[in-house]
Scaffold this motif. Structure first.
Motif, mmCIF file in Angstrom:
data_model
loop_
_atom_site.group_PDB
_atom_site.id
_atom_site.type_symbol
_atom_site.label_atom_id
_atom_site.label_comp_id
_atom_site.label_asym_id
_atom_site.label_seq_id
_atom_site.Cartn_x
_atom_site.Cartn_y
_atom_site.Cartn_z
ATOM 1 N N PHE A 16 42.123 -39.318 43.670
ATOM 2 C CA PHE A 16 41.929 -37.981 42.603
ATOM 3 C C PHE A 16 42.126 -38.526 41.380
ATOM 4 N N SER A 17 42.297 -39.943 41.207
ATOM 5 C CA SER A 17 42.634 -40.480 39.907
ATOM 6 C C SER A 17 41.132 -40.227 38.972
ATOM 7 N N CYS A 18 40.314 -39.888 39.502
ATOM 8 C CA CYS A 18 39.197 -39.679 38.618
ATOM 9 C C CYS A 18 39.293 -38.249 37.675
ATOM 10 N N ILE A 19 40.293 -37.400 38.249
ATOM 11 C CA ILE A 19 40.589 -36.203 37.333
ATOM 12 C C ILE A 19 41.395 -36.390 36.026
ATOM 13 N N LYS A 20 41.022 -36.065 35.156
ATOM 14 C CA LYS A 20 41.404 -36.387 33.896
ATOM 15 C C LYS A 20 42.966 -35.725 33.704
ATOM 16 N N GLY A 21 43.768 -36.608 33.050
ATOM 17 C CA GLY A 21 45.292 -36.107 33.038
ATOM 18 C C GLY A 21 46.114 -36.032 34.436
ATOM 19 N N ILE A 22 45.574 -36.620 35.491
ATOM 20 C CA ILE A 22 46.373 -36.789 36.747
ATOM 21 C C ILE A 22 47.627 -37.435 36.504
ATOM 22 N N CYS A 28 43.863 -27.615 46.113
ATOM 23 C CA CYS A 28 45.082 -27.803 45.451
ATOM 24 C C CYS A 28 45.105 -28.481 44.236
ATOM 25 N N ILE A 29 44.698 -29.604 44.183
ATOM 26 C CA ILE A 29 44.775 -30.528 43.039
ATOM 27 C C ILE A 29 43.850 -30.106 41.970
ATOM 28 N N GLY A 30 42.542 -30.046 42.444
ATOM 29 C CA GLY A 30 41.467 -29.592 41.428
ATOM 30 C C GLY A 30 41.828 -28.145 40.809
ATOM 31 N N SER A 31 42.179 -27.232 41.408
ATOM 32 C CA SER A 31 42.860 -26.089 40.794
ATOM 33 C C SER A 31 43.854 -26.018 40.028
ATOM 34 N N CYS A 32 44.773 -26.761 40.190
ATOM 35 C CA CYS A 32 45.958 -26.992 39.452
ATOM 36 C C CYS A 32 45.501 -27.776 38.052
ATOM 37 N N MET A 33 44.760 -28.845 38.286
ATOM 38 C CA MET A 33 44.496 -29.751 37.217
ATOM 39 C C MET A 33 43.408 -29.002 36.415
ATOM 40 N N GLY A 34 42.340 -28.236 36.943
ATOM 41 C CA GLY A 34 41.783 -27.441 36.239
ATOM 42 C C GLY A 34 42.198 -26.421 35.103
ATOM 43 N N LEU A 35 43.266 -25.792 35.530
ATOM 44 C CA LEU A 35 44.015 -24.845 34.864
ATOM 45 C C LEU A 35 44.969 -25.486 33.887
ATOM 46 N N LEU A 85 31.169 -38.258 42.643
ATOM 47 C CA LEU A 85 32.542 -37.931 43.106
ATOM 48 C C LEU A 85 32.499 -37.074 44.446
ATOM 49 N N ILE A 86 31.440 -36.567 44.973
ATOM 50 C CA ILE A 86 31.429 -36.307 46.409
ATOM 51 C C ILE A 86 31.807 -37.314 47.225
ATOM 52 N N ASP A 87 31.110 -38.559 47.170
ATOM 53 C CA ASP A 87 31.454 -39.234 47.936
ATOM 54 C C ASP A 87 32.654 -40.171 47.816
ATOM 55 N N GLU A 88 33.206 -40.419 46.313
ATOM 56 C CA GLU A 88 34.287 -41.097 46.352
ATOM 57 C C GLU A 88 35.622 -40.117 46.624
ATOM 58 N N THR A 89 35.673 -38.998 46.644
ATOM 59 C CA THR A 89 36.750 -37.905 46.848
ATOM 60 C C THR A 89 36.668 -37.441 48.411
ATOM 61 N N PHE A 90 35.438 -37.279 48.727
ATOM 62 C CA PHE A 90 35.110 -36.400 50.290
ATOM 63 C C PHE A 90 34.803 -37.212 51.289
ATOM 64 N N TYR A 91 33.950 -38.016 51.215
ATOM 65 C CA TYR A 91 33.196 -38.821 52.293
ATOM 66 C C TYR A 91 33.914 -40.160 52.673
ATOM 67 N N GLU A 92 34.042 -40.848 51.485
ATOM 68 C CA GLU A 92 34.643 -42.103 51.698
ATOM 69 C C GLU A 92 36.164 -42.140 52.160
#
Ligand code: AMP
Ligand code: MN
Ligand code: MN
Length: 317
Positions: free
Chosen positions: A57-63, A26-33, A186-193
């Motif tokens: 998700f603070s690694c996403i630009k514009g969050i 949800c966050i990735g798709s909204c922010m990408g768009l 980013l897989i580590d930071e946003t998914f596994y950690e």
């Protein structure tokens, strides 16, 4: 398929929003768009409304531009609902209901026809993020846009493991990583950690889980008191149901946490034999064949009894 810009000609005010308790897709798709429309339509006002995204998700630009307050009454030219139907948008639903034009981008099988005037709905798509990618002009995509979309795909596919991953999903992912962001990190930071308390409450949920129906179902619940004790919020419980699902012999995993005196948020995961979207839809929720959710009233005993009846029916059929 028409690109999204063709639907946004001569629009000044655009709102984007996802669903309540936003997940990575949800966050990735909204922010990408959001990043894409800001770039492609510099003269337009573009806003993205979401409940506060988790810190990972603070690694996403514009969050930092995400709006969490929907109190202003604004009539948008276009409102885009992403990864959801309008009824699950929470406070931002009012912008959808009052917009001159509505667009729905979704991949939930429980949302077959779409809720917008224009609908990009494909239950075959791994994620709303994969669908968003299809709607963009390739020459306008840059690294931050690619990264946001990639994060969304990673989250809804369980790092390209779940059965919603298709050859096309991987083709899109291949194009995205060519933009050069640190996809491994980013897989580590946003998914596994996980934080220490997230792991503690996961441990607690596993310890107290119960298998039933000859080991075909597993269930665990966390009440409000326990959440307060560990000082965890709902987003800290992400991933518990997926871990329950990996138990050998299990067809269906159920995890629930208390949201009110007599109310539970239920997450369901299936290994294929049970269509959990059907189960969740029966109780007013929705989702996908192998991952779905709903909110139920009653004690957790009531919830589990009602759920297991529906699951048993499918397993016996
Ligand atoms: P969750 O168990 O909350 O992680 O949700 C699993 C999947 O079901 C996700 O794709 C959610 O978007 C979807 N889902 C969860 N709850 C609902 C609901 N109440 N209505 C519709 N879809 C839902
Ligand atoms: Mn989602
Ligand atoms: Mn999704």
């Amino acid at each position: 398929m028409k690109k999204i810009l063709e639907e946004l000609k001569a629009t000044d005010r655009i709102a984007i929003s996802g669903h309540v308790r936003p997940d990575g897709d949800c966050i990735g798709s909204c922010m990408g768009l959001f990043l894409y429309l800001k770039k492609a339509l510099p003269g337009a006002e573009v806003e993205v409304y979401l409940e506060k995204p988790a810190d990972i998700f603070s690694c996403i630009k514009g969050i930092e531009h995400v709006k969490t307050d929907c109190s202003a009454d604004i009539c948008y030219d276009v409102c885009i609902a992403v990864d959801t139907v309008s009824s699950r948008m929470g406070d931002a639903e009012k912008y959808f209901n009052t917009a001159k034009k509505t667009i729905n981008i979704d991949h939930h099988i429980s949302n077959a026809s779409g809720c917008g005037m224009v609908n990009y709905v494909n239950p075959q798509a791994s994620s709303a993020s994969e669908l968003v990618y299809e709607l963009l002009e390739e020459e306008l995509i840059d690294e931050p846009i690619a990264k946001a979309i990639y994060i969304g795909m990673v989250h809804d596919t369980g790092v390209f493991q779940y059965s919603n991953t298709t050859p096309h999903t991987l083709e899109v992912a291949a194009k995205l990583i060519s933009y050069g962001f640190d996809f491994s990190g980013l897989i580590d930071e946003t998914f596994y950690e996980k934080t220490y308390v997230q792991n503690q409450i996961l441990g607690r949920a596993l310890l107290e889980s119960i298998v039933f129906m000859d080991g075909k179902c597993i269930f665990s619940a966390i009440d409000k008191k326990t959440m307060d004790f560990y000082k965890v919020v709902p987003k800290d419980l992400d991933g518990i149901v997926s871990q329950l699902r990996t138990t050998r012999g299990v067809e269906c995993a159920i995890f629930m946490y208390q949201t009110g005196q007599q109310e539970y948020k239920v997450s369901l995961r299936s290994n294929g034999r049970v269509d959990v979207a059907k189960v969740a839809s029966y109780f007013g929720g929705g989702g996908h064949v192998r991952a779905a959710g709903c909110t139920m009233q009653g004690t957790y005993h009531d919830c589990i009894n009602n759920l297991s009846l529906q699951i048993e029916r499918q397993l016996e059929a």
